[in-house]
Design a protein around this motif. Structure first.
Motif, short mmCIF file in Angstrom:
data_model
loop_
_atom_site.label_atom_id
_atom_site.label_comp_id
_atom_site.label_asym_id
_atom_site.label_seq_id
_atom_site.Cartn_x
_atom_site.Cartn_y
_atom_site.Cartn_z
N GLY A 128 34.29 -19.93 17.56
CA GLY A 128 33.32 -20.26 17.28
C GLY A 128 32.37 -20.27 18.91
O GLY A 128 32.06 -18.84 19.12
N SER A 129 31.89 -20.88 18.80
CA SER A 129 31.18 -20.94 20.47
C SER A 129 32.36 -21.10 21.13
O SER A 129 32.15 -21.94 22.71
CB SER A 129 29.84 -22.04 20.47
OG SER A 129 30.08 -23.42 19.88
N LEU A 130 33.21 -21.76 21.59
CA LEU A 130 34.18 -22.43 21.99
C LEU A 130 35.41 -20.99 22.98
O LEU A 130 34.21 -19.97 22.92
CB LEU A 130 34.99 -23.10 21.88
CG LEU A 130 36.55 -22.54 21.22
CD1 LEU A 130 37.47 -23.03 20.55
CD2 LEU A 130 36.51 -21.57 19.85
N HIS A 131 35.66 -20.57 24.28
CA HIS A 131 35.80 -19.98 24.91
C HIS A 131 37.12 -19.91 24.21
O HIS A 131 38.18 -20.31 23.38
CB HIS A 131 36.11 -20.49 26.38
CG HIS A 131 35.25 -20.54 27.39
ND1 HIS A 131 34.96 -19.89 27.85
CD2 HIS A 131 35.19 -21.73 28.01
CE1 HIS A 131 33.34 -20.13 28.94
NE2 HIS A 131 33.55 -21.60 28.34
N THR A 132 37.23 -17.59 24.61
CA THR A 132 38.79 -17.73 23.65
C THR A 132 40.03 -18.29 24.30
O THR A 132 40.96 -17.76 23.73
CB THR A 132 38.53 -15.71 23.93
OG1 THR A 132 36.78 -15.10 24.24
CG2 THR A 132 39.53 -15.49 23.13
N ASP A 133 40.00 -18.22 25.43
CA ASP A 133 41.09 -18.71 25.99
C ASP A 133 41.40 -19.76 25.09
O ASP A 133 42.68 -20.26 25.66
CB ASP A 133 41.51 -18.76 27.41
CG ASP A 133 41.61 -18.34 28.30
OD1 ASP A 133 41.79 -15.92 28.17
OD2 ASP A 133 41.26 -17.49 29.34
N VAL A 134 40.43 -20.95 25.06
CA VAL A 134 41.24 -22.27 24.46
C VAL A 134 41.82 -21.66 23.36
O VAL A 134 42.67 -22.43 22.42
CB VAL A 134 39.30 -23.03 24.45
CG1 VAL A 134 40.01 -24.87 23.67
CG2 VAL A 134 39.26 -23.34 25.41
N LEU A 135 40.94 -20.77 22.23
CA LEU A 135 41.97 -20.72 20.82
C LEU A 135 42.91 -20.58 20.94
O LEU A 135 44.17 -20.37 20.01
CB LEU A 135 40.56 -19.96 19.96
CG LEU A 135 41.03 -19.46 18.44
CD1 LEU A 135 41.42 -20.69 17.81
CD2 LEU A 135 39.88 -18.79 18.22
N MET A 136 43.32 -18.86 21.76
CA MET A 136 44.04 -17.97 21.92
C MET A 136 45.24 -19.03 22.20
O MET A 136 46.18 -18.15 21.77
CB MET A 136 43.99 -17.03 22.38
CG MET A 136 42.82 -15.98 21.94
SD MET A 136 43.08 -15.56 20.16
CE MET A 136 45.66 -15.15 20.31
N HIS A 137 45.43 -19.69 23.87
CA HIS A 137 46.09 -21.17 23.70
C HIS A 137 47.26 -22.14 22.63
O HIS A 137 48.04 -21.27 22.35
CB HIS A 137 45.22 -21.60 25.22
CG HIS A 137 46.34 -22.61 25.53
ND1 HIS A 137 47.34 -22.25 26.31
CD2 HIS A 137 46.61 -24.00 25.14
CE1 HIS A 137 48.29 -23.55 26.68
NE2 HIS A 137 47.96 -23.72 25.95
N ALA A 138 45.67 -22.06 21.19
CA ALA A 138 46.51 -22.87 20.90
C ALA A 138 47.22 -21.82 19.99
O ALA A 138 48.18 -22.27 19.13
CB ALA A 138 45.77 -23.06 20.15
N VAL A 139 46.97 -20.65 19.83
CA VAL A 139 47.74 -19.27 18.51
C VAL A 139 48.15 -19.54 19.27
O VAL A 139 49.19 -18.50 18.08
CB VAL A 139 46.27 -18.53 18.28
CG1 VAL A 139 46.91 -17.67 17.82
CG2 VAL A 139 44.98 -18.60 17.82
#
Length: 339
Positions: A128-139
């Motif tokens: 969504g509107s969060l930074h890519t790094d935040v999402l990919m860190h969790a993934v």
């Protein structure tokens, strides 16, 4: 050639901050290949559940709900309920009966998205509107993420008006200086996506500056090795050739002039670049100079992860979601409702 080094994600992998979140080229564009993917996603039996991670701006929420209205996905909105509702009301977006998972921060949203995947409640994720790094860190977290034995990589799907086939460009957003082992996974991820979308066995061009092996150009040596790996069954499902220069990868005339006889030359469907810089520049050149529409997806995790841009056209956003829905159903056919 060394593999990419770590920043905030993992010791061996770095993400270029929102490198996939590039502005769209100006002017109206359309491409039958994207339209076909969107229509096929509409025809899937039952909607595919996709977690929209932190849809707290108009572009992120509007894209998901537009796709839901077109029967492409079942959205699960992960973020602060009050903010999501406020954005919807202020922008005139109908949330319908969309599920909202109420969490307070982008980090919590990303972690909750991973949990929902593991529990089988969603079968793809969309930024969504969060930074890519935040999402990919969790993934990709080794402890709690969605990692598989395969290296994570990114594919741009580019619909170029002057080219009949969709062009896949990889990797232009994640692996900075991939070594041979990582390139093997990058190639296999792209092949699996091509086949999983029902596009058939792909023709894969391993790009370099020249079409002959030159030890002074490491990318040419890697390209030759990848072709041999395909011959030995270490890469499956595609037809590989390389090294190929860009001109003789996509132009039959250029390949003929160079005397290259190959099932791939002049007709490539997947373009594998030697490093991230080359891939990113190639994708942006196609978007801004060739008028390509684009969609993007991260592969190699247990579910596809969609990286959409706030500047994407309506068709590009729908195409990205359609790609996610189609490939998620391919990876998890058990999620389809019984007929």
């Amino acid at each position: 050639m060394a593999s990419s080094s770590a920043a905030s994600v993992t010791p061996e992998q770095q993400y270029v901050q929102d490198s996939a979140d590039m502005p769209a080229a100006s002017g109206p564009k359309s491409h039958q290949a994207f339209e076909n993917l969107i229509e096929r996603a509409r025809q899937l039996p039952g909607k595919v559940s996709i977690g929209i991670v932190w849809p707290c701006e108009q572009h992120a929420l509007e894209g998901a709900m537009d796709a839901a209205q077109q029967n492409i996905l079942e959205p699960v909105l992960i973020g602060p309920r009050a903010l999501i509702t406020d954005v919807a009301q202020s922008c005139g977006i109908d949330l319908g009966g969309a599920t909202i998972v109420d969490v307070a921060t982008p980090q919590e949203a990303a972690a909750q998205a991973v949990t929902l995947v593991k529990s089988g409640q969603v079968h793809a994720l969309m930024k969504g509107s969060l930074h890519t790094d935040v999402l990919m860190h969790a993934v990709v977290s080794p402890e709690s993420g969605l990692r598989t034995a395969r290296r994570v990589s990114h594919v741009f799907l580019l619909a170029v008006p002057a080219y009949d086939d969709l062009i896949f460009v990889t990797d232009a957003a994640i692996n900075i200086f991939p070594d041979l082992t990582i390139k093997r996974d990058i190639v296999q991820n792209a092949i699996d996506l091509h086949r999983g979308l029902g596009l058939g066995e792909p023709r894969v061009a391993l790009l370099s500056a020249v079409e002959t092996v030159n030890p002074k150009i490491p990318g040419t040596v890697d390209a030759a090795a990848l072709c041999k790996m395909a011959e030995r069954g270490q890469i499956e499902g595609g037809v590989l050739d390389g090294p190929l220069a860009m001109d003789n990868a996509v132009s039959a005339e250029a390949a003929k002039i160079k005397g290259i006889v190959s099932p791939v030359a002049g007709r490539a469907q997947i373009l594998v670049t030697p490093d991230l810089e080359a891939g990113n520049m190639l994708a942006k050149n196609m978007i801004f100079l060739a008028g390509a529409d684009s969609a993007g997806v991260v592969l190699g995790a247990s579910v596809p992860v969609l990286l959409t841009s706030r500047a994407d056209s309506v068709q590009a956003r729908l195409a990205s979601i359609a790609v996610g829905a189609l490939y998620a159903r391919h990876l998890h056919p058990e999620s389809a409702p019984a007929v």
